[in-house]
Design a protein around this motif. Structure first.
Motif, PDB file in Angstrom:
ATOM      1  N   ASN A 120       3.799   6.326  13.292  1.00 35.56           N
ATOM      2  CA  ASN A 120       4.403   7.045  14.407  1.00 35.56           C
ATOM      3  C   ASN A 120       5.819   6.510  14.603  1.00 35.56           C
ATOM      4  OD1 ASN A 120       4.820   8.687  16.591  1.00 35.56           O
ATOM      5  ND2 ASN A 120       3.048   7.999  17.750  1.00 35.56           N
ATOM      6  N   TYR A 121       6.792   7.334  14.283  1.00 37.76           N
ATOM      7  CA  TYR A 121       8.202   6.941  14.320  1.00 37.76           C
ATOM      8  C   TYR A 121       8.764   7.280  15.703  1.00 37.76           C
ATOM      9  CZ  TYR A 121       7.223   7.313   9.312  1.00 37.76           C
ATOM     10  OH  TYR A 121       6.653   7.195   8.064  1.00 37.76           O
ATOM     11  N   PHE A 122       9.169   6.256  16.448  1.00 38.65           N
ATOM     12  CA  PHE A 122       9.636   6.448  17.823  1.00 38.65           C
ATOM     13  C   PHE A 122      11.156   6.430  17.898  1.00 38.65           C
ATOM     14  CE2 PHE A 122       5.303   5.107  18.729  1.00 38.65           C
ATOM     15  CZ  PHE A 122       4.977   5.834  19.861  1.00 38.65           C
ATOM     16  N   PHE A 123      11.666   7.257  18.796  1.00 38.48           N
ATOM     17  CA  PHE A 123      13.090   7.284  19.133  1.00 38.48           C
ATOM     18  C   PHE A 123      13.206   7.187  20.641  1.00 38.48           C
ATOM     19  CE2 PHE A 123      16.681  10.054  20.507  1.00 38.48           C
ATOM     20  CZ  PHE A 123      17.724   9.252  20.076  1.00 38.48           C
ATOM     21  N   ALA A 124      14.012   6.232  21.130  1.00 39.91           N
ATOM     22  CA  ALA A 124      14.134   6.027  22.576  1.00 39.91           C
ATOM     23  C   ALA A 124      15.521   5.512  22.904  1.00 39.91           C
ATOM     24  CB  ALA A 124      13.074   5.042  23.064  1.00 39.91           C
ATOM     25  N   ARG A 170      17.145  15.990  22.376  1.00 42.28           N
ATOM     26  CA  ARG A 170      18.083  15.092  21.683  1.00 42.28           C
ATOM     27  C   ARG A 170      18.263  15.520  20.216  1.00 42.28           C
ATOM     28  NH1 ARG A 170      18.529  10.274  24.614  1.00 42.28           N
ATOM     29  NH2 ARG A 170      20.168   9.769  23.114  1.00 42.28           N
ATOM     30  N   GLN A 171      18.066  16.790  19.974  1.00 43.24           N
ATOM     31  CA  GLN A 171      18.128  17.331  18.625  1.00 43.24           C
ATOM     32  C   GLN A 171      19.463  16.991  17.955  1.00 43.24           C
ATOM     33  OE1 GLN A 171      17.334  21.513  18.535  1.00 43.24           O
ATOM     34  NE2 GLN A 171      17.027  21.577  16.346  1.00 43.24           N
ATOM     35  N   GLY A 172      19.380  16.540  16.724  1.00 41.14           N
ATOM     36  CA  GLY A 172      20.571  16.204  15.968  1.00 41.14           C
ATOM     37  C   GLY A 172      20.968  14.743  16.055  1.00 41.14           C
ATOM     38  N   PHE A 215       5.660   9.344  27.979  1.00 40.20           N
ATOM     39  CA  PHE A 215       6.721   9.192  26.984  1.00 40.20           C
ATOM     40  C   PHE A 215       7.990   9.891  27.466  1.00 40.20           C
ATOM     41  CE2 PHE A 215       3.901   8.703  22.915  1.00 40.20           C
ATOM     42  CZ  PHE A 215       3.571   7.426  23.313  1.00 40.20           C
ATOM     43  N   TYR A 216       7.830  11.138  27.884  1.00 44.36           N
ATOM     44  CA  TYR A 216       8.991  11.939  28.281  1.00 44.36           C
ATOM     45  C   TYR A 216       9.680  11.343  29.507  1.00 44.36           C
ATOM     46  CZ  TYR A 216      11.850  15.893  29.682  1.00 44.36           C
ATOM     47  OH  TYR A 216      12.914  16.687  30.045  1.00 44.36           O
ATOM     48  N   THR A 240       0.835  -1.195   0.000  1.00 44.82           N
ATOM     49  CA  THR A 240       0.000   0.000   0.000  1.00 44.82           C
ATOM     50  C   THR A 240       0.873   1.249   0.000  1.00 44.82           C
ATOM     51  OG1 THR A 240      -1.663  -1.210   1.291  1.00 44.82           O
ATOM     52  CG2 THR A 240      -1.908   1.173   1.159  1.00 44.82           C
ATOM     53  N   THR A 241       0.441   2.239  -0.763  1.00 43.79           N
ATOM     54  CA  THR A 241       1.144   3.520  -0.857  1.00 43.79           C
ATOM     55  C   THR A 241       0.338   4.589  -0.124  1.00 43.79           C
ATOM     56  OG1 THR A 241       2.039   2.881  -3.009  1.00 43.79           O
ATOM     57  CG2 THR A 241       2.096   5.225  -2.448  1.00 43.79           C
ATOM     58  N   PHE A 242       1.051   5.451   0.601  1.00 43.11           N
ATOM     59  CA  PHE A 242       0.413   6.500   1.396  1.00 43.11           C
ATOM     60  C   PHE A 242       1.057   7.854   1.093  1.00 43.11           C
ATOM     61  CE2 PHE A 242       0.495   2.534   3.765  1.00 43.11           C
ATOM     62  CZ  PHE A 242      -0.800   2.398   4.239  1.00 43.11           C
ATOM     63  N   TYR A 243       0.245   8.919   1.254  1.00 45.39           N
ATOM     64  CA  TYR A 243       0.790  10.275   1.193  1.00 45.39           C
ATOM     65  C   TYR A 243       0.341  11.025   2.446  1.00 45.39           C
ATOM     66  CZ  TYR A 243      -3.914  11.670  -0.345  1.00 45.39           C
ATOM     67  OH  TYR A 243      -5.269  11.879  -0.427  1.00 45.39           O
ATOM     68  N   ALA A 244       1.219  11.860   2.984  1.00 48.95           N
ATOM     69  CA  ALA A 244       0.946  12.532   4.254  1.00 48.95           C
ATOM     70  C   ALA A 244      -0.045  13.678   4.073  1.00 48.95           C
ATOM     71  CB  ALA A 244       2.238  13.073   4.851  1.00 48.95           C
ATOM     72  N   CYS A 245      -0.867  13.882   5.101  1.00 49.49           N
ATOM     73  CA  CYS A 245      -1.779  15.018   5.093  1.00 49.49           C
ATOM     74  C   CYS A 245      -1.583  15.933   6.301  1.00 49.49           C
ATOM     75  CB  CYS A 245      -3.232  14.559   5.006  1.00 49.49           C
ATOM     76  SG  CYS A 245      -3.718  13.339   6.231  1.00 49.49           S
ATOM     77  N   LEU A 246      -1.034  15.400   7.405  1.00 52.62           N
ATOM     78  CA  LEU A 246      -0.941  16.222   8.618  1.00 52.62           C
ATOM     79  C   LEU A 246       0.092  15.654   9.581  1.00 52.62           C
ATOM     80  CD1 LEU A 246      -2.295  18.584  10.313  1.00 52.62           C
ATOM     81  CD2 LEU A 246      -3.763  16.814  11.295  1.00 52.62           C
ATOM     82  N   ILE A 247       0.880  16.551  10.183  1.00 51.54           N
ATOM     83  CA  ILE A 247       1.716  16.184  11.323  1.00 51.54           C
ATOM     84  C   ILE A 247       0.960  16.634  12.572  1.00 51.54           C
ATOM     85  CG2 ILE A 247       3.913  16.528  12.495  1.00 51.54           C
ATOM     86  CD1 ILE A 247       5.186  17.024   9.778  1.00 51.54           C
ATOM     87  N   PRO A 248       0.375  15.707  13.322  1.00 48.63           N
ATOM     88  CA  PRO A 248      -0.490  16.079  14.445  1.00 48.63           C
ATOM     89  C   PRO A 248       0.324  16.387  15.696  1.00 48.63           C
ATOM     90  CG  PRO A 248      -0.388  13.710  14.291  1.00 48.63           C
ATOM     91  CD  PRO A 248       0.459  14.244  13.158  1.00 48.63           C
ATOM     92  N   PRO A 249      -0.320  16.889  16.745  1.00 47.23           N
ATOM     93  CA  PRO A 249       0.369  17.048  18.033  1.00 47.23           C
ATOM     94  C   PRO A 249       0.889  15.702  18.523  1.00 47.23           C
ATOM     95  CG  PRO A 249      -1.779  18.144  18.058  1.00 47.23           C
ATOM     96  CD  PRO A 249      -1.729  17.335  16.797  1.00 47.23           C
ATOM     97  N   GLY A 250       1.999  15.721  19.267  1.00 48.73           N
ATOM     98  CA  GLY A 250       2.485  14.474  19.846  1.00 48.73           C
ATOM     99  C   GLY A 250       3.990  14.309  19.831  1.00 48.73           C
ATOM    100  N   ILE A 251       4.699  15.269  19.249  1.00 51.58           N
ATOM    101  CA  ILE A 251       6.156  15.101  19.161  1.00 51.58           C
ATOM    102  C   ILE A 251       6.805  15.173  20.546  1.00 51.58           C
ATOM    103  CG2 ILE A 251       8.285  16.155  18.315  1.00 51.58           C
ATOM    104  CD1 ILE A 251       6.822  16.827  15.746  1.00 51.58           C
ATOM    105  N   GLY A 252       6.426  16.115  21.370  1.00 50.73           N
ATOM    106  CA  GLY A 252       6.951  16.163  22.735  1.00 50.73           C
ATOM    107  C   GLY A 252       8.331  16.785  22.817  1.00 50.73           C
ATOM    108  N   LYS A 253       8.756  17.087  24.048  1.00 50.45           N
ATOM    109  CA  LYS A 253       9.988  17.850  24.255  1.00 50.45           C
ATOM    110  C   LYS A 253      11.244  16.994  24.303  1.00 50.45           C
ATOM    111  CE  LYS A 253       9.064  18.030  29.261  1.00 50.45           C
ATOM    112  NZ  LYS A 253       8.854  18.933  30.424  1.00 50.45           N
TER     113      LYS A 253
END
Length: 252
Positions: free
Chosen positions: A162-166, A91-93, A237-238, A73-86
Motif C-alpha cells: 500500500n503506497y501512501f502519499f501524504a 492532488r492529481q499530478g 485518511f481523507y 521475494t518477487t511478487f506479481y500484481a493480481c488486483l487493485i482493490p478499493p481504497g484509493i480515496g478522493k
C-alpha cells in the motif's frame, strides 16, 4: 500522536492495533509497471514480465545462497482493490499513481549489506533490465517504522503493498496506526511491516505498508461490503490528507 490527528467517526471505536518492536533490517524495494491494465485486475502476463520474473527469482536465489540477504521475494500484481480515496484525485499530478504490477522486496541485516547489493553488477543489471521494459519504476531503500509482525514470505497467500502519499509523514504514520486496528478486527490481519523510504530515495510516497493474508476471501469482502471501511478507514485518511494506493499481489 493522536492529538495531532483529525479523527472523525470516533464513536465507532475499533480496537487499538497491537504492535511489536520494529526490525533493525534495511530494505530494497524495486517496483515496476510492466503490463498496463485498464481494469483493476491483471488477467494476462506478458512475455516480458514472465522473463523479468524468472530473472528476479534467479537473482534473489543467489542473494539468499550467498547470505547477503535475509529475504528476497518477487511478487506479481493480481488486483487493485478499493481504497484509493478522493484525496489522490484532488492532488492529481503531484505523485505517480501506483500501478506497479511487479515488485522485488529484499531484506538485509545491515546498511552495509544493502549497499553491497546496490553496488553489485548484478543489481545494476537487474535495474537496467527492469527499466528497459517498464513504463514506470520505483526503486527505494527503506527501514521499518511500524510493525504488527513480520510478513511470512515462505507461504503462499495474498500480499499487500500500500503506497501512501501524504502532506505530513508523522500524520500519515499516526493515521495508519489509528486505522490498523480495523484491519486486525475485520480481516484477521496478524502481520504488517511499514516501510519508511530513506532520505536518498527519490520518492513522493511517504510510507509503504506491506502485509499478507492467507486468501483473497480474508480481505476483499471486508473492503467491498463493510461500510466502516469507508467511514472509519478511508474517511479518516481523507481528513488527515492521506492518500492510499493499495495493490494486492501473489508471490512469484
Amino acid at each position: 500522536m493522536k492529538n495531532d490527528l483529525k479523527i472523525i467517526n470516533e464513536h465507532q471505536k475499533f480496537q487499538k492495533v497491537s504492535l511489536k518492536e520494529t526490525t533493525n533490517s534495511f530494505y530494497l524495494l524495486l517496483a515496476a509497471e510492466i503490463d498496463h491494465s485498464l481494469f483493476p485486475f491483471f488477467i494476462t502476463t506478458s512475455k516480458k514480465k514472465k522473463y523479468i520474473i524468472r530473472e528476479a527469482k534467479e537473482w534473489s536465489g543467489e542473494l539468499l545462497k550467498q547470505g547477503i540477504a535475509i529475504d528476497a521475494t518477487t511478487f506479481y500484481a493480481c488486483l487493485i482493490p478499493p481504497g484509493i480515496g478522493k484525496y489522490l484525485k484532488e492532488r492529481q499530478g503531484e505523485v505517480q499513481v501506483a500501478k506497479y504490477d511487479f515488485v522485488i522486496l529484499i531484506e538485509t541485516s545491515s546498511r552495509q549489506k544493502m549497499e553491497e547489493i546496490q553496488n553489485s553488477d548484478e543489481y545494476k543489471q537487474m535495474v537496467q533490465k527492469i527499466t528497459s521494459i517498464a513504463t514506470a519504476t520505483h526503486f527505494i531503500t527503506a527501514v521499518n517504522v511500524k510493525r504488527i509482525d513480520s510478513v511470512d514470505h515462505k507461504s503462499p497467500g495474498v500480499f499487500l503493498f500500500n503506497y501512501f502519499f501524504a502532506d505530513d509523514l508523522q500524520q500519515n504514520i499516526g493515521i495508519w496506526e489509528y486505522t490498523a486496528g480495523w484491519f486486525q478486527q475485520e480481516t484477521g490481519l496478524d502481520n504488517s511491516t511499514v516501510l519508511l523510504p530513506q532520505g536518498n530515495s527519490n520518492t513522493k510516497y511517504t510510507i509503504i505498508n506491506h502485509c499478507r493474508w492467507d486468501n483473497m476471501s480474508d480481505i476483499l469482502p471486508s473492503l467491498l461490503f463493510k461500510r466502516t471501511f469507508q467511514t472509519y478507514v478511508l474517511d479518516n485518511f481523507y481528513a488527515n490528507k492521506v492518500a492510499a494506493m493499495p495493490i494486492l499481489y501473489k508471490k512469484a
